[in-house]
Design a protein around this motif. Structure first.
Motif, PDB file in Angstrom:
ATOM      1  N   VAL A 261       0.843  -1.205   0.000  1.00  0.00           N
ATOM      2  CA  VAL A 261       0.000   0.000   0.000  1.00  0.00           C
ATOM      3  C   VAL A 261       0.878   1.256   0.000  1.00  0.00           C
ATOM      4  CG1 VAL A 261      -1.662   1.343   1.362  1.00  0.00           C
ATOM      5  CG2 VAL A 261      -1.974  -1.135   1.082  1.00  0.00           C
ATOM      6  N   PHE A 262       1.827   1.326   0.930  1.00  0.00           N
ATOM      7  CA  PHE A 262       2.676   2.514   1.024  1.00  0.00           C
ATOM      8  C   PHE A 262       3.496   2.726  -0.240  1.00  0.00           C
ATOM      9  CE2 PHE A 262       1.371   2.920   5.247  1.00  0.00           C
ATOM     10  CZ  PHE A 262       1.924   4.046   5.822  1.00  0.00           C
ATOM     11  N   TYR A 263       4.138   1.668  -0.693  1.00  0.00           N
ATOM     12  CA  TYR A 263       5.006   1.799  -1.860  1.00  0.00           C
ATOM     13  C   TYR A 263       4.201   2.158  -3.104  1.00  0.00           C
ATOM     14  CZ  TYR A 263       9.662   1.248  -3.764  1.00  0.00           C
ATOM     15  OH  TYR A 263      10.888   1.496  -4.311  1.00  0.00           O
ATOM     16  N   SER A 264       3.042   1.549  -3.258  1.00  0.00           N
ATOM     17  CA  SER A 264       2.196   1.844  -4.419  1.00  0.00           C
ATOM     18  C   SER A 264       1.706   3.288  -4.392  1.00  0.00           C
ATOM     19  CB  SER A 264       1.001   0.883  -4.465  1.00  0.00           C
ATOM     20  OG  SER A 264       1.439  -0.441  -4.668  1.00  0.00           O
ATOM     21  N   ILE A 265       1.283   3.765  -3.240  1.00  0.00           N
ATOM     22  CA  ILE A 265       0.845   5.159  -3.137  1.00  0.00           C
ATOM     23  C   ILE A 265       1.992   6.091  -3.500  1.00  0.00           C
ATOM     24  CG2 ILE A 265       0.183   6.990  -1.514  1.00  0.00           C
ATOM     25  CD1 ILE A 265      -1.563   4.859  -0.089  1.00  0.00           C
ATOM     26  N   GLY A 266       3.171   5.847  -2.943  1.00  0.00           N
ATOM     27  CA  GLY A 266       4.324   6.701  -3.230  1.00  0.00           C
ATOM     28  C   GLY A 266       4.688   6.712  -4.701  1.00  0.00           C
ATOM     29  N   VAL A 267       4.803   5.517  -5.284  1.00  0.00           N
ATOM     30  CA  VAL A 267       5.242   5.404  -6.685  1.00  0.00           C
ATOM     31  C   VAL A 267       4.201   5.962  -7.643  1.00  0.00           C
ATOM     32  CG1 VAL A 267       5.722   3.730  -8.529  1.00  0.00           C
ATOM     33  CG2 VAL A 267       6.826   3.488  -6.284  1.00  0.00           C
ATOM     34  N   TRP A 268       2.947   5.578  -7.472  1.00  0.00           N
ATOM     35  CA  TRP A 268       1.945   5.983  -8.458  1.00  0.00           C
ATOM     36  C   TRP A 268       1.503   7.428  -8.284  1.00  0.00           C
ATOM     37  CZ3 TRP A 268       1.981   3.740 -12.808  1.00  0.00           C
ATOM     38  CH2 TRP A 268       2.462   2.434 -12.881  1.00  0.00           C
ATOM     39  N   SER A 269       1.543   7.946  -7.076  1.00  0.00           N
ATOM     40  CA  SER A 269       1.227   9.368  -6.928  1.00  0.00           C
ATOM     41  C   SER A 269       2.349  10.221  -7.510  1.00  0.00           C
ATOM     42  CB  SER A 269       0.976   9.735  -5.459  1.00  0.00           C
ATOM     43  OG  SER A 269       2.122   9.498  -4.676  1.00  0.00           O
ATOM     44  N   GLU A 270       3.580   9.744  -7.380  1.00  0.00           N
ATOM     45  CA  GLU A 270       4.702  10.440  -8.017  1.00  0.00           C
ATOM     46  C   GLU A 270       4.542  10.398  -9.535  1.00  0.00           C
ATOM     47  OE1 GLU A 270       9.387   9.900  -9.055  1.00  0.00           O
ATOM     48  OE2 GLU A 270       8.338   8.328  -7.940  1.00  0.00           O
ATOM     49  N   ARG A 271       4.172   9.255 -10.061  1.00  0.00           N
ATOM     50  CA  ARG A 271       3.989   9.085 -11.511  1.00  0.00           C
ATOM     51  C   ARG A 271       2.899  10.018 -12.030  1.00  0.00           C
ATOM     52  NH1 ARG A 271       4.237   8.787 -16.442  1.00  0.00           N
ATOM     53  NH2 ARG A 271       3.761   6.965 -17.663  1.00  0.00           N
ATOM     54  N   VAL A 272       1.776  10.072 -11.332  1.00  0.00           N
ATOM     55  CA  VAL A 272       0.664  10.930 -11.748  1.00  0.00           C
ATOM     56  C   VAL A 272       1.051  12.404 -11.654  1.00  0.00           C
ATOM     57  CG1 VAL A 272      -1.681  11.682 -11.123  1.00  0.00           C
ATOM     58  CG2 VAL A 272      -1.146   9.237 -11.228  1.00  0.00           C
ATOM     59  N   ALA A 273       1.751  12.778 -10.587  1.00  0.00           N
ATOM     60  CA  ALA A 273       2.168  14.177 -10.408  1.00  0.00           C
ATOM     61  C   ALA A 273       3.227  14.584 -11.434  1.00  0.00           C
ATOM     62  CB  ALA A 273       2.708  14.389  -8.992  1.00  0.00           C
ATOM     63  N   GLY A 274       4.004  13.620 -11.902  1.00  0.00           N
ATOM     64  CA  GLY A 274       5.042  13.921 -12.879  1.00  0.00           C
ATOM     65  C   GLY A 274       6.287  14.537 -12.283  1.00  0.00           C
ATOM     66  N   ARG A 275       6.365  14.543 -10.960  1.00  0.00           N
ATOM     67  CA  ARG A 275       7.555  15.071 -10.286  1.00  0.00           C
ATOM     68  C   ARG A 275       7.627  14.491  -8.878  1.00  0.00           C
ATOM     69  NH1 ARG A 275       8.729  20.001 -10.949  1.00  0.00           N
ATOM     70  NH2 ARG A 275       9.763  20.442  -8.988  1.00  0.00           N
ATOM     71  N   LEU A 276       8.830  14.281  -8.449  1.00  0.00           N
ATOM     72  CA  LEU A 276       9.100  13.760  -7.116  1.00  0.00           C
ATOM     73  C   LEU A 276       8.874  14.848  -6.080  1.00  0.00           C
ATOM     74  CD1 LEU A 276      10.245  11.431  -5.359  1.00  0.00           C
ATOM     75  CD2 LEU A 276      12.529  12.328  -5.874  1.00  0.00           C
ATOM     76  N   LYS A 277       8.134  14.526  -5.033  1.00  0.00           N
ATOM     77  CA  LYS A 277       7.863  15.486  -3.957  1.00  0.00           C
ATOM     78  C   LYS A 277       8.294  14.868  -2.626  1.00  0.00           C
ATOM     79  CE  LYS A 277       3.948  17.415  -6.436  1.00  0.00           C
ATOM     80  NZ  LYS A 277       2.521  17.646  -6.459  1.00  0.00           N
ATOM     81  N   GLY A 278       8.491  15.733  -1.665  1.00  0.00           N
ATOM     82  CA  GLY A 278       8.955  15.276  -0.364  1.00  0.00           C
ATOM     83  C   GLY A 278       8.059  14.243   0.288  1.00  0.00           C
ATOM     84  N   TRP A 279       6.751  14.393   0.142  1.00  0.00           N
ATOM     85  CA  TRP A 279       5.864  13.449   0.803  1.00  0.00           C
ATOM     86  C   TRP A 279       5.928  12.065   0.170  1.00  0.00           C
ATOM     87  CZ3 TRP A 279       1.622  11.079  -1.435  1.00  0.00           C
ATOM     88  CH2 TRP A 279       1.110  11.651  -2.606  1.00  0.00           C
ATOM     89  N   HIS A 280       6.367  11.990  -1.098  1.00  0.00           N
ATOM     90  CA  HIS A 280       6.546  10.678  -1.716  1.00  0.00           C
ATOM     91  C   HIS A 280       7.606   9.874  -0.959  1.00  0.00           C
ATOM     92  CE1 HIS A 280       5.112  12.831  -5.555  1.00  0.00           C
ATOM     93  NE2 HIS A 280       4.109  12.118  -5.090  1.00  0.00           N
ATOM     94  N   LEU A 281       8.627  10.600  -0.479  1.00  0.00           N
ATOM     95  CA  LEU A 281       9.695   9.930   0.287  1.00  0.00           C
ATOM     96  C   LEU A 281       9.149   9.209   1.501  1.00  0.00           C
ATOM     97  CD1 LEU A 281      12.620  12.501   0.338  1.00  0.00           C
ATOM     98  CD2 LEU A 281      12.438  10.407  -0.997  1.00  0.00           C
ATOM     99  N   LEU A 282       8.193   9.814   2.177  1.00  0.00           N
ATOM    100  CA  LEU A 282       7.610   9.163   3.358  1.00  0.00           C
ATOM    101  C   LEU A 282       7.007   7.817   2.994  1.00  0.00           C
ATOM    102  CD1 LEU A 282       5.850  12.250   4.991  1.00  0.00           C
ATOM    103  CD2 LEU A 282       8.042  11.212   5.625  1.00  0.00           C
ATOM    104  N   PHE A 283       6.372   7.747   1.856  1.00  0.00           N
ATOM    105  CA  PHE A 283       5.767   6.494   1.426  1.00  0.00           C
ATOM    106  C   PHE A 283       6.824   5.494   0.939  1.00  0.00           C
ATOM    107  CE2 PHE A 283       2.093   9.162   1.701  1.00  0.00           C
ATOM    108  CZ  PHE A 283       1.110   8.291   2.143  1.00  0.00           C
ATOM    109  N   PHE A 284       7.870   5.973   0.267  1.00  0.00           N
ATOM    110  CA  PHE A 284       8.958   5.079  -0.146  1.00  0.00           C
ATOM    111  C   PHE A 284       9.628   4.459   1.081  1.00  0.00           C
ATOM    112  CE2 PHE A 284       9.950   7.970  -4.059  1.00  0.00           C
ATOM    113  CZ  PHE A 284       8.792   7.544  -4.685  1.00  0.00           C
ATOM    114  N   TRP A 285      10.031   5.316   2.029  1.00  0.00           N
ATOM    115  CA  TRP A 285      10.707   4.830   3.237  1.00  0.00           C
ATOM    116  C   TRP A 285       9.768   3.977   4.089  1.00  0.00           C
ATOM    117  CZ3 TRP A 285      15.714   4.528   3.527  1.00  0.00           C
ATOM    118  CH2 TRP A 285      16.519   5.466   2.866  1.00  0.00           C
TER     119      TRP A 285
END
Length: 123
Positions: free
Chosen positions: A17-41
């Motif tokens: 769940v966490f990894y998918s939210i981080g990866v796919w929200s980053e993909r949809v946004a088209g740019r890496l954001k700080g909150w994506h890191l929280l989901f990756f980690w």
């Protein structure tokens, strides 16, 4: 089903769940954001903890496709999260807008041990 197996399964599912939210929200946004890191980690922590519990129950690391790809996936998740952190710290705009390509590849590789574990548990 033992308590350890239930807890480890929940942790690994939380990793999905966490990894998918981080990866796919980053993909949809088209740019890496700080909150994506929280989901990756977070995904990495949940996966590593759950996998560690599973290895403890198994008594060792196997040489089957599930075990080998599982270790590879954790290493890739660590590299992915660390690299994402470095990209944001250095504020490399080109890397920030292209990082999702690497993210999706790592996520797809991570799915192999998740799915092989899922299907193996159905036997």
């Amino acid at each position: 089903m033992t308590t350890e197996l239930v807890v480890s399964t929940i942790l690994i599912s939380l990793a999905l769940v966490f990894y998918s939210i981080g990866v796919w929200s980053e993909r949809v946004a088209g740019r890496l954001k700080g909150w994506h890191l929280l989901f990756f980690w977070g995904g990495l922590v949940f996966d590593t903890t759950g996998t560690g519990m599973m290895f403890e129950m198994a008594g060792s690391i196997g040489s089957d496709i599930h075990s080998v790809t599982g270790i590879l996936a954790i290493v890739l998740m660590l590299v992915h999260a660390a690299w994402a952190s470095a990209v944001l710290v250095h504020r490399n705009e080109k890397a920030i807008t292209r990082f999702h390509h690497f993210s999706v590849v790592v996520w797809a590789i991570w799915l192999v041990p998740y799915l092989t574990g899922f299907f193996a548990s159905m036997r």
